[in-house]
Write a protein that holds these residues in place. Structure first.
Motif, PDB file in Angstrom:
ATOM      1  N   GLY A   1       6.508   9.741  -2.412  1.00 21.30           N
ATOM      2  CA  GLY A   1       7.361   8.570  -2.301  1.00 21.30           C
ATOM      3  C   GLY A   1       6.629   7.385  -1.693  1.00 21.30           C
ATOM      4  O   GLY A   1       5.495   7.507  -1.221  1.00 21.30           O
ATOM      5  N   PRO A   2       7.292   6.230  -1.663  1.00 20.11           N
ATOM      6  CA  PRO A   2       6.669   4.999  -1.151  1.00 20.11           C
ATOM      7  C   PRO A   2       6.676   4.938   0.378  1.00 20.11           C
ATOM      8  O   PRO A   2       7.285   4.043   0.979  1.00 20.11           O
ATOM      9  CB  PRO A   2       7.527   3.893  -1.763  1.00 20.11           C
ATOM     10  CG  PRO A   2       8.876   4.515  -1.895  1.00 20.11           C
ATOM     11  CD  PRO A   2       8.638   5.973  -2.201  1.00 20.11           C
ATOM     12  N   GLN A   3       6.014   5.872   1.016  1.00 24.73           N
ATOM     13  CA  GLN A   3       5.959   5.891   2.471  1.00 24.73           C
ATOM     14  C   GLN A   3       4.587   6.369   2.944  1.00 24.73           C
ATOM     15  O   GLN A   3       3.874   7.046   2.220  1.00 24.73           O
ATOM     16  CB  GLN A   3       7.066   6.764   3.055  1.00 24.73           C
ATOM     17  CG  GLN A   3       7.130   8.169   2.499  1.00 24.73           C
ATOM     18  CD  GLN A   3       8.327   8.945   3.020  1.00 24.73           C
ATOM     19  OE1 GLN A   3       8.588   8.990   4.220  1.00 24.73           O
ATOM     20  NE2 GLN A   3       9.069   9.570   2.115  1.00 24.73           N
TER      21      GLN A   3
ATOM     22  N   LEU B   1      10.934   6.875   6.836  1.00 23.96           N
ATOM     23  CA  LEU B   1      10.703   5.438   6.871  1.00 23.96           C
ATOM     24  C   LEU B   1      10.018   5.035   5.570  1.00 23.96           C
ATOM     25  O   LEU B   1       8.845   5.304   5.365  1.00 23.96           O
ATOM     26  CB  LEU B   1       9.828   5.058   8.070  1.00 23.96           C
ATOM     27  CG  LEU B   1       9.467   3.571   8.194  1.00 23.96           C
ATOM     28  CD1 LEU B   1      10.722   2.727   8.375  1.00 23.96           C
ATOM     29  CD2 LEU B   1       8.489   3.347   9.344  1.00 23.96           C
ATOM     30  N   ILE B   2      10.764   4.385   4.699  1.00 26.02           N
ATOM     31  CA  ILE B   2      10.244   3.928   3.421  1.00 26.02           C
ATOM     32  C   ILE B   2       9.826   2.470   3.549  1.00 26.02           C
ATOM     33  O   ILE B   2      10.636   1.608   3.882  1.00 26.02           O
ATOM     34  CB  ILE B   2      11.302   4.087   2.308  1.00 26.02           C
ATOM     35  CG1 ILE B   2      11.626   5.569   2.103  1.00 26.02           C
ATOM     36  CG2 ILE B   2      10.819   3.460   1.007  1.00 26.02           C
ATOM     37  CD1 ILE B   2      12.718   5.818   1.103  1.00 26.02           C
ATOM     38  N   LEU B   3       8.550   2.194   3.295  1.00 29.94           N
ATOM     39  CA  LEU B   3       8.021   0.834   3.435  1.00 29.94           C
ATOM     40  C   LEU B   3       7.559   0.231   2.110  1.00 29.94           C
ATOM     41  O   LEU B   3       7.455  -0.993   1.991  1.00 29.94           O
ATOM     42  CB  LEU B   3       6.846   0.820   4.425  1.00 29.94           C
ATOM     43  CG  LEU B   3       7.183   1.072   5.898  1.00 29.94           C
ATOM     44  CD1 LEU B   3       5.901   1.100   6.728  1.00 29.94           C
ATOM     45  CD2 LEU B   3       8.131   0.000   6.427  1.00 29.94           C
TER      46      LEU B   3
ATOM     47  N   LEU C   1       0.802  -1.231   0.000  1.00 34.62           N
ATOM     48  CA  LEU C   1       0.000   0.000   0.000  1.00 34.62           C
ATOM     49  C   LEU C   1       0.835   1.282   0.000  1.00 34.62           C
ATOM     50  O   LEU C   1       0.463   2.253  -0.663  1.00 34.62           O
ATOM     51  CB  LEU C   1      -0.953   0.003   1.195  1.00 34.62           C
ATOM     52  CG  LEU C   1      -2.293  -0.701   1.007  1.00 34.62           C
ATOM     53  CD1 LEU C   1      -3.157  -0.515   2.248  1.00 34.62           C
ATOM     54  CD2 LEU C   1      -3.030  -0.175  -0.224  1.00 34.62           C
ATOM     55  N   PRO C   2       1.961   1.372   0.757  1.00 32.63           N
ATOM     56  CA  PRO C   2       2.712   2.637   0.760  1.00 32.63           C
ATOM     57  C   PRO C   2       3.180   3.082  -0.621  1.00 32.63           C
ATOM     58  O   PRO C   2       3.380   4.279  -0.847  1.00 32.63           O
ATOM     59  CB  PRO C   2       3.915   2.323   1.665  1.00 32.63           C
ATOM     60  CG  PRO C   2       3.458   1.209   2.528  1.00 32.63           C
ATOM     61  CD  PRO C   2       2.539   0.385   1.688  1.00 32.63           C
TER      62      PRO C   2
END
Length: 366
Positions: free
Chosen positions: A161-163, A316-318, A152-153
């Motif tokens: 971004g992917p967070q 924090l990139i998840l 989902l991120p």
């Protein structure tokens, strides 16, 4: 000879945490030469194994359902300690370390441990037999939490971004924690029979030969040694983290390889235990260990790292990239097709191992 070897294990696991803490005190805050880094790394790996051993002793003493939580919590403390230690020192370049480590744990458990155990079990008995109800429930929980936390991120738009944004991260952490609690309750209390090993004819094996539970004194000793081992793991990880990152960079490998190293270190005891269970024709026990480790890794690590972002300096990139999302989707699809029949041949084990090999190749050469 085997009895003699087993009798030395408690002494080894008792002495090693103490030695690790002593070494931590001697090396804290110092720049370490290569030889000392090698020694620290050996004691770090040994402290992980000792921590898991003492967690198992405590688990045997307190029984279910609390016993099953001890090992998962201990291993998760180790994993979170390694992740937070490296993230605290790495800044922005370590922003994706938690994602890389958790995803590595999912791929290693759901494809590596599961694949090896299905291969061992099916080669020994021609067909590996397990309970599809329990295994399917575990796989569904892992797939759901992995999707909510790691997929989902990539598609949310509130934060660039992917967070996740803060409310989204809080939701993902709470969802992971609640689903993990429901998974543990289902496995150990309400539907325990779904997770018991079965015979080749499908009969549940509810009686096993168990050793006598340890005494209260032995359990308390293991509790103290477990605390020492965890302290040693946290401290020694901080000591060797520059060497790990420098070694990965010097080899020209992507930073995500650091996450794989951490996951392999943390999951080594579960892998050994699962293979032993498969060799004894207890494939269901092996699958419980593999999928249970995956669920603990996501369900407990994501909330802990989310809480740690309160004081961690970097982002924090998840969110996973496209290739990793494809691998995760294939893992879920193949896992579902493996679980439905309740029995597997060596082919299913080989398919899972092929997915793990693809993940490692893409991690080294994106």
């Amino acid at each position: 000879m085997i009895a003699s070897l087993r009798s030395t294990v408690p002494h080894w696991t008792g002495a090693l945490p103490v030695l690790a803490v002593v070494l931590l005190a001697l090396t804290w805050g110092r720049s370490l030469p290569v030889a000392v880094v090698a020694l620290v790394s050996c004691l770090l790996a040994g402290a992980v194994l000792a921590a898991v051993h003492h967690a198992e002793v405590i688990a045997h003493r307190v029984g279910e359902p609390f016993g099953s939580l001890v090992l998962a919590v201990a291993v998760t403390v180790i994993e979170v300690a390694l992740i937070v230690t490296l993230m605290a020192d790495g800044g922005d370049k370590s922003a994706a370390l938690a994602r890389d480590t958790v995803f590595a744990a999912v791929m290693i458990t759901c494809n590596g441990i599961v694949g090896l155990c299905l291969l061992v079990g099916s080669l020994k008995r021609k067909v590996a037999v397990f309970n599809p109800e329990g295994t399917g429930a575990a796989l569904a929980a892992v797939a759901t939490v992995a999707g909510l936390s790691l997929v989902l991120p990539t598609f949310t738009t509130t934060t660039p971004g992917p967070q996740f944004s803060t409310p989204q991260l809080v939701f993902a952490a709470l969802a992971a924690l609640i689903l993990y609690g429901m998974f543990v309750t289902t496995q150990t209390v309400r539907h325990r029979d779904y997770f018991l090993p079965v015979t080749s004819s499908g009969e549940v094996i509810d009686t096993e030969d168990h050793a006598e539970p340890p005494s209260a004194r032995a359990a308390l000793s293991s509790l103290g040694l477990l605390a020492l081992a965890l302290i040693a793991v946290v401290g020694l990880a901080k000591a060797v983290s520059p060497a790990i990152e420098s070694g990965v960079a010097a080899a020209g490998l992507p930073s995500s390889v650091v996450g794989i190293v951490i996951a392999l270190l943390v999951l080594l005891p579960e892998t050994i235990a699962a293979l032993r269970a498969a060799h004894r024709d207890r494939v269901q026990t092996s699958l419980n260990l593999g999928l249970g480790s995956a669920m603990a890794s996501i369900g407990l690590t994501i909330p802990a790292v989310a809480l740690a972002t309160v004081w961690l300096p970097g982002p924090l990139i998840l969110g996973l990239g496209a290739s990793h999302m494809v691998l995760l989707a294939l893992t879920v699809i193949v896992g579902t097709l493996t679980v439905i029949p309740g029995r597997a041949t060596p082919l299913q084990g080989g398919v899972h191992l092929a997915l793990l090999a693809a993940y490692i190749v893409l991690a080294v050469s994106p």
